[in-house]
Design a protein around this motif. Structure first.
Motif, PDB file in Angstrom:
ATOM      1  N   VAL A 198       0.880  -1.212  -0.023  1.00  0.00           N
ATOM      2  CA  VAL A 198       0.028   0.036   0.088  1.00  0.00           C
ATOM      3  C   VAL A 198       0.898   1.149  -0.020  1.00  0.00           C
ATOM      4  N   GLY A 199       0.416   2.266  -0.425  1.00  0.00           N
ATOM      5  CA  GLY A 199       0.947   3.509  -0.765  1.00  0.00           C
ATOM      6  C   GLY A 199       0.588   4.339  -1.890  1.00  0.00           C
ATOM      7  N   ASP A 200       1.300   5.374  -2.016  1.00  0.00           N
ATOM      8  CA  ASP A 200       0.693   6.289  -3.022  1.00  0.00           C
ATOM      9  C   ASP A 200       1.857   6.844  -3.814  1.00  0.00           C
ATOM     10  N   ASP A 201       2.883   6.419  -3.272  1.00  0.00           N
ATOM     11  CA  ASP A 201       4.119   7.079  -4.031  1.00  0.00           C
ATOM     12  C   ASP A 201       4.869   5.597  -4.787  1.00  0.00           C
ATOM     13  N   ARG A 202       4.755   5.906  -5.939  1.00  0.00           N
ATOM     14  CA  ARG A 202       5.630   4.619  -6.900  1.00  0.00           C
ATOM     15  C   ARG A 202       7.050   4.607  -6.386  1.00  0.00           C
ATOM     16  N   ALA A 203       7.678   5.724  -6.431  1.00  0.00           N
ATOM     17  CA  ALA A 203       9.147   6.036  -6.320  1.00  0.00           C
ATOM     18  C   ALA A 203       9.387   5.207  -5.067  1.00  0.00           C
ATOM     19  N   GLN A 204       8.562   5.593  -3.776  1.00  0.00           N
ATOM     20  CA  GLN A 204       8.896   4.816  -2.445  1.00  0.00           C
ATOM     21  C   GLN A 204       8.896   3.640  -2.729  1.00  0.00           C
ATOM     22  N   ILE A 205       7.818   3.003  -3.466  1.00  0.00           N
ATOM     23  CA  ILE A 205       7.858   1.525  -3.645  1.00  0.00           C
ATOM     24  C   ILE A 205       8.856   0.860  -4.368  1.00  0.00           C
ATOM     25  N   GLU A 206       9.458   1.571  -5.442  1.00  0.00           N
ATOM     26  CA  GLU A 206      10.735   1.278  -6.189  1.00  0.00           C
ATOM     27  C   GLU A 206      11.765   1.357  -5.327  1.00  0.00           C
ATOM     28  N   LYS A 207      11.938   2.319  -4.489  1.00  0.00           N
ATOM     29  CA  LYS A 207      13.205   2.402  -3.651  1.00  0.00           C
ATOM     30  C   LYS A 207      13.172   1.343  -2.797  1.00  0.00           C
ATOM     31  N   ILE A 232       6.566  -3.991 -11.080  1.00  0.00           N
ATOM     32  CA  ILE A 232       5.778  -3.272 -10.098  1.00  0.00           C
ATOM     33  C   ILE A 232       4.486  -2.790 -11.093  1.00  0.00           C
ATOM     34  N   THR A 233       3.141  -3.074 -10.538  1.00  0.00           N
ATOM     35  CA  THR A 233       2.117  -2.563 -11.043  1.00  0.00           C
ATOM     36  C   THR A 233       1.291  -2.024 -10.180  1.00  0.00           C
ATOM     37  N   GLU A 234       0.714  -0.769 -10.310  1.00  0.00           N
ATOM     38  CA  GLU A 234      -0.015   0.048  -9.722  1.00  0.00           C
ATOM     39  C   GLU A 234      -1.295  -0.202 -10.001  1.00  0.00           C
ATOM     40  N   PHE A 235      -2.774  -0.007  -9.140  1.00  0.00           N
ATOM     41  CA  PHE A 235      -3.792  -0.204  -9.355  1.00  0.00           C
ATOM     42  C   PHE A 235      -4.450   0.684  -8.135  1.00  0.00           C
ATOM     43  N   VAL A 236      -5.665   0.947  -8.412  1.00  0.00           N
ATOM     44  CA  VAL A 236      -6.583   1.637  -7.431  1.00  0.00           C
ATOM     45  C   VAL A 236      -7.552   0.638  -7.107  1.00  0.00           C
ATOM     46  N   ALA A 246     -12.372  -6.796   0.149  1.00  0.00           N
ATOM     47  CA  ALA A 246     -13.066  -7.844   1.005  1.00  0.00           C
ATOM     48  C   ALA A 246     -13.094  -6.756   2.279  1.00  0.00           C
ATOM     49  N   PRO A 247     -14.148  -6.978   2.980  1.00  0.00           N
ATOM     50  CA  PRO A 247     -14.399  -6.017   4.305  1.00  0.00           C
ATOM     51  C   PRO A 247     -13.214  -5.868   5.086  1.00  0.00           C
ATOM     52  N   GLU A 248     -12.640  -6.861   5.312  1.00  0.00           N
ATOM     53  CA  GLU A 248     -11.236  -7.048   6.021  1.00  0.00           C
ATOM     54  C   GLU A 248     -10.094  -5.895   5.585  1.00  0.00           C
ATOM     55  N   LEU A 249     -10.255  -5.664   4.579  1.00  0.00           N
ATOM     56  CA  LEU A 249      -9.166  -4.775   3.719  1.00  0.00           C
ATOM     57  C   LEU A 249      -9.817  -3.439   3.430  1.00  0.00           C
ATOM     58  N   ALA A 250     -10.928  -3.113   3.976  1.00  0.00           N
ATOM     59  CA  ALA A 250     -11.598  -1.839   3.726  1.00  0.00           C
ATOM     60  C   ALA A 250     -10.606  -0.466   4.095  1.00  0.00           C
ATOM     61  N   PRO A 251      -9.995  -0.520   4.990  1.00  0.00           N
ATOM     62  CA  PRO A 251      -8.977   0.422   5.403  1.00  0.00           C
ATOM     63  C   PRO A 251      -8.019   0.829   4.063  1.00  0.00           C
ATOM     64  N   TYR A 252      -7.878  -0.030   3.052  1.00  0.00           N
ATOM     65  CA  TYR A 252      -6.951   0.042   2.006  1.00  0.00           C
ATOM     66  C   TYR A 252      -7.979   0.577   0.712  1.00  0.00           C
ATOM     67  N   ARG A 253      -9.139   0.743   0.726  1.00  0.00           N
ATOM     68  CA  ARG A 253     -10.134   1.029  -0.559  1.00  0.00           C
ATOM     69  C   ARG A 253      -9.645   2.322  -0.722  1.00  0.00           C
ATOM     70  N   GLN A 254      -9.482   2.568  -2.207  1.00  0.00           N
ATOM     71  CA  GLN A 254      -9.444   3.799  -2.722  1.00  0.00           C
ATOM     72  C   GLN A 254     -10.452   4.554  -3.566  1.00  0.00           C
ATOM     73  N   GLN A 255     -10.391   5.672  -3.990  1.00  0.00           N
ATOM     74  CA  GLN A 255     -11.313   6.466  -4.628  1.00  0.00           C
ATOM     75  C   GLN A 255     -10.641   6.485  -5.914  1.00  0.00           C
ATOM     76  N   LEU A 256     -11.435   6.280  -6.979  1.00  0.00           N
ATOM     77  CA  LEU A 256     -10.718   6.758  -8.532  1.00  0.00           C
ATOM     78  C   LEU A 256     -10.492   8.137  -8.623  1.00  0.00           C
ATOM     79  N   PRO A 257      -9.380   8.627  -9.287  1.00  0.00           N
ATOM     80  CA  PRO A 257      -9.030  10.064  -9.144  1.00  0.00           C
ATOM     81  C   PRO A 257      -9.990  10.682 -10.130  1.00  0.00           C
ATOM     82  N   VAL A 258     -10.423  12.039  -9.771  1.00  0.00           N
ATOM     83  CA  VAL A 258     -11.442  12.742 -10.480  1.00  0.00           C
ATOM     84  C   VAL A 258     -10.814  13.339 -11.846  1.00  0.00           C
TER      85      VAL A 258
END
Length: 99
Positions: free
Chosen positions: A52-61, A78-82, A87-99
């Motif tokens: 989890v994360g919003d910064d691809r550069a951080q994940i690459e590092k 490395i594949t980024e997705f939204v 599953a309910p147990e992963l609800a804290p990791y749900r993301q919104q599509l960018p506007v």
């Protein structure tokens, strides 16, 4: 969210020599809240990590610091997705599509 796919580039015996260090690296990323799942592929030619994360550069590092990477025994894809549905147990990791 990111899918990190590891593919071994060396014989599994060389991979196994770095396994303890790799597991310590994994544990550190779990403790930091970056990794939420990981495991070997079947057949055993690599592995998969969900991060989890919003910064691809951080994940690459982070991937570049894996002992498997520094030891020259794997390559990362490395594949980024939204993650708009989970599953309910992963609800804290749900993301919104960018506007």
């Amino acid at each position: 969210m990111f899918v990190l796919e590891l593919t071994y580039t060396a014989p599994v015996e060389q991979v196994d020599a770095l396994l303890d260090a790799h597991v310590e690296w994994l544990d550190a990323q779990y403790a930091a809240g970056v990794f939420i799942a990981s495991g070997r592929k079947n057949p055993r030619d690599g592995g998969v990590i969900l991060a989890v994360g919003d910064d691809r550069a951080q994940i690459e590092k982070i991937a570049a610091a894996d002992p498997f990477t520094t030891g020259g025994v794997c390559a990362y894809r490395i594949t980024e997705f939204v993650a708009t549905k989970t599953a309910p147990e992963l609800a804290p990791y749900r993301q919104q599509l960018p506007v």
